[in-house]
Design a protein around this motif. Structure first.
Motif, mmCIF file in Angstrom:
data_model
loop_
_atom_site.group_PDB
_atom_site.id
_atom_site.type_symbol
_atom_site.label_atom_id
_atom_site.label_comp_id
_atom_site.label_asym_id
_atom_site.label_seq_id
_atom_site.Cartn_x
_atom_site.Cartn_y
_atom_site.Cartn_z
ATOM 1 N N ALA A 158 0.862 -1.168 0.000
ATOM 2 C CA ALA A 158 0.000 0.000 0.000
ATOM 3 C C ALA A 158 0.905 1.227 0.000
ATOM 4 N N TRP A 194 1.070 -0.264 12.299
ATOM 5 C CA TRP A 194 1.104 0.237 10.916
ATOM 6 C C TRP A 194 1.222 1.750 10.940
ATOM 7 N N TRP A 229 2.689 3.321 3.119
ATOM 8 C CA TRP A 229 2.555 2.655 4.408
ATOM 9 C C TRP A 229 3.847 1.954 4.834
ATOM 10 N N THR A 241 -2.236 -11.419 2.850
ATOM 11 C CA THR A 241 -3.354 -10.483 2.694
ATOM 12 C C THR A 241 -4.660 -11.255 2.577
ATOM 13 N N THR A 248 -4.341 -2.199 6.430
ATOM 14 C CA THR A 248 -3.851 -2.484 5.088
ATOM 15 C C THR A 248 -4.337 -3.834 4.580
ATOM 16 N N SER A 303 -6.705 -5.232 10.224
ATOM 17 C CA SER A 303 -5.548 -4.437 9.807
ATOM 18 C C SER A 303 -5.962 -3.321 8.842
ATOM 19 N N ASP A 313 0.970 5.240 8.403
ATOM 20 C CA ASP A 313 0.589 5.691 7.064
ATOM 21 C C ASP A 313 1.511 6.824 6.589
#
Lengths: 220, 355
Positions: B274, B290, B277, B339, B322, B320, B292
């Motif tokens: 992403a 995480w 990130w 993912t 992401t 999450s 950003d």
């Protein structure tokens, strides 16, 4: 009358000898003790049995009611007519009035123990005798002592009737005083019996408190 | 091995509590009897320690008919935990726990030493030893109940709705501890509950009973969920059934992506996943945070062990920002992530359910 009573208490001669106040007090306590002890010997096992097994409750209620309805003086007089003068007739009458409160206290105490606690005791491997001795009786103690207290008070109050059939005890003052129209002496007997009952009640109350460790811990 | 051989229980008055029950409970297993009230689950369990006598049929422990064993002897060898703990109100916590050893003939001092050990095992603070049950919370009382049952180290443990009287948070805590404890001590546990979730969480075998004490299914949790034997079992597990099945699926075959090498200050650039990130791992707490493009921090998020269930993996991904979660492999190495797309192939409809 009150003055006469005070005069009686003030007279040193009334505190000595076989018919002195301490001796009469001793006799009174002795009759009461015998009666309560005999009643406990009868009522205790019966109360434990009915409370533990739950069988015989109808018998318990009806027997208690019959005993409570019996007139002590009448029973004693009847027994004297049948057996003659002696310690047994008044004692029997006193035992009969002491049984219902002891029986009720023991039964209620044992029967009111939380059934889940008894179930747990059995499920972890206690046999019946242990359940009774280690679980039910300790938990029933407050109610047992309550019943005993009631029995003792009633017996101490009623033990005056022993004097009616020529025995001793604090009743002597009452019956002798009545015969002589000496109401001061009647009052002496009444005051002594009342005082004795109140003192015993207080002592038993303290004993009951001291004997409930779990309860004391919760209160703290 | 505890064996029920066509056991029935008919109460006087005509209530059929248990109907022709056949059940084999393996040594060292955690078996849960589950069903609505009136399904005879407690009655069935209480027949194992002879608290209830069957009307017909036999119960055997390692081949021996329990009816031939003296009730008191039998019960001393079987731990028992009750719904409301069933503690002795006139005895201290320590003496409550020491009860069974005292019955077995140990001295007071020995029994108390064992009781202290049992308190430790169930997570009770030593300072509670001299308290009385009424001075404890419901959860603490239940722990004392478990400690009392375990103190004498019996091979079999019976639990009658042990967690139903405590609040949900304490219940979860106690359930986890019992699961832990069982992994350690490997008793033969038979538990009764009306809570199917509890049964699925704790049991490695579940017996589903319907009113009248009729056994509908006796199987592993995944089988109960994936292949309910009857409509009754299906209705019991209907809620979130598909989702709950994920708890019993593994992450085997999961496709993952290798993590880039951490930059300065341990920040891992996740632009490939992403844009903008990054992620930072905290090894001490086993979590990840995480970050950003604007430097805002999201987390902590849990790391997913490779042997976790599919449900845990999916949950981590869904939580999450992401849609990705970091994976910890068997050696404790944090070298890859996965993912939602990676989980896709694992989330296919359950083959057992289609069968």
């Amino acid at each position: 009358m009150i003055n006469e009573m005070l005069a009686y208490f003030a007279q040193g001669a009334n505190w000595a000898g076989e018919s002195g106040i301490p001796a009469r007090l001793g006799e009174h306590l002795w009759y009461s003790f015998l009666a309560v002890a005999a009643a406990a010997v009868v009522a205790f096992p019966v109360g434990v049995f009915i409370g533990h097994t739950g069988t015989g409750r109808v018998f318990l209620v009806s027997a208690s009611n019959v005993l409570r309805a019996l007139p002590s003086l009448g029973i004693m007089t009847l027994l004297v007519l049948l057996m003659g003068i002696g310690l047994l007739p008044p004692l029997a009458a006193l035992v009969l009035i002491a049984i219902p409160p002891i029986l009720a206290g023991v039964y209620a105490g044992v029967a009111n123990v939380d059934p889940e606690v008894v179930d747990a005791a059995r499920a972890i491997g206690m046999k019946d005798s242990r359940i009774i001795l280690q679980v039910e009786l300790p938990l029933a103690l407050p109610l047992i002592l309550g019943g005993l207290r009631g029995a003792i008070l009633q017996v101490v109050a009623t033990a005056t009737i022993a004097a009616y059939v020529n025995l001793g005890g604090l009743g002597r003052y009452i019956f002798d005083g009545l015969a002589l129209y000496d109401y001061g002496q009647v009052l002496v007997g009444a005051v002594l019996v009342t005082g004795l009952a109140l003192v015993l009640d207080g002592l038993l109350g303290l004993a009951a408190r001291a004997l409930s460790p779990a309860r004391r811990a919760i209160a703290n | 091995m505890i064996t029920f051989e066509s056991v029935s229980k008919l109460y006087p008055g005509g209530t059929q509590a248990v109907t022709d029950l056949d059940l084999q409970i393996a040594t060292g297993s955690f078996t849960v009897l589950v069903g609505p009230s009136g399904c005879g689950k407690t009655t069935s369990m209480r027949m194992i320690n002879r608290m209830v006598a069957p009307t017909s049929g036999r119960i055997l422990i390692d081949g021996q008919d329990v009816a031939d064993i003296r009730a008191v002897t039998l019960r001393l060898g079987i731990g028992y935990v009750l719904q409301n703990a069933g503690l002795f109100p006139h005895r201290t916590v320590l003496d409550n726990i020491a009860t069974v050893q005292r019955l077995l003939g140990l001295s007071k001092a020995q029994a108390r030493t064992k009781a202290h050990e049992a308190m430790e095992r169930v997570g009770l603070d030593a300072s509670l030893a001299t308290r009385y049950p009424a001075q404890l919370s419901g959860g603490q009382q239940q722990r004392v109940g478990v400690a009392r049952a375990l103190a004498a180290d019996p091979p079999i443990l019976l639990m009658d709705e042990p967690f139903s009287a405590v609040d949900p948070i304490v219940r979860l805590e106690l359930q986890q501890e019992v699961a832990h404890l069982q992994a350690e001590i490997k008793k033969t546990i038979v538990m009764v509950t009306h809570d199917i979730d509890e049964a699925l969480t704790l049991g490695d075998r579940i017996a589903v009973l319907a009113p009248g004490g009729v056994l509908h299914q006796y199987a592993s949790p995944i089988d109960i969920l994936a292949r309910p034997a009857t409509d009754f079992v299906a209705s019991l597990v209907a809620k979130d059934r598909g989702f709950r099945t994920l708890s019993f699926e593994t992450l085997t075959g999961l496709g993952t992506t290798t993590l880039p090498v951490p930059g300065p200050e341990g920040l891992i650039d996740m632009s490939a996943l992403a844009p903008g990130w990054g992620v930072r791992v905290n090894r001490d707490s086993g979590t990840a945070a995480w970050i950003d493009a604007d430097g805002a921090v999201f987390g902590p998020h849990p790391l997913v062990p490779a042997d976790a269930s599919l449900r845990t993996g999916l949950d981590a991904v869904l939580a999450s920002p992401t849609s990705a979660a970091l994976l910890v492999d068997g050696t404790g190495n944090i070298g890859s992530y996965f993912t939602l797309a990676d989980l896709g192939p694992l989330l296919r409809p359950n083959e057992q359910a289609r069968a």
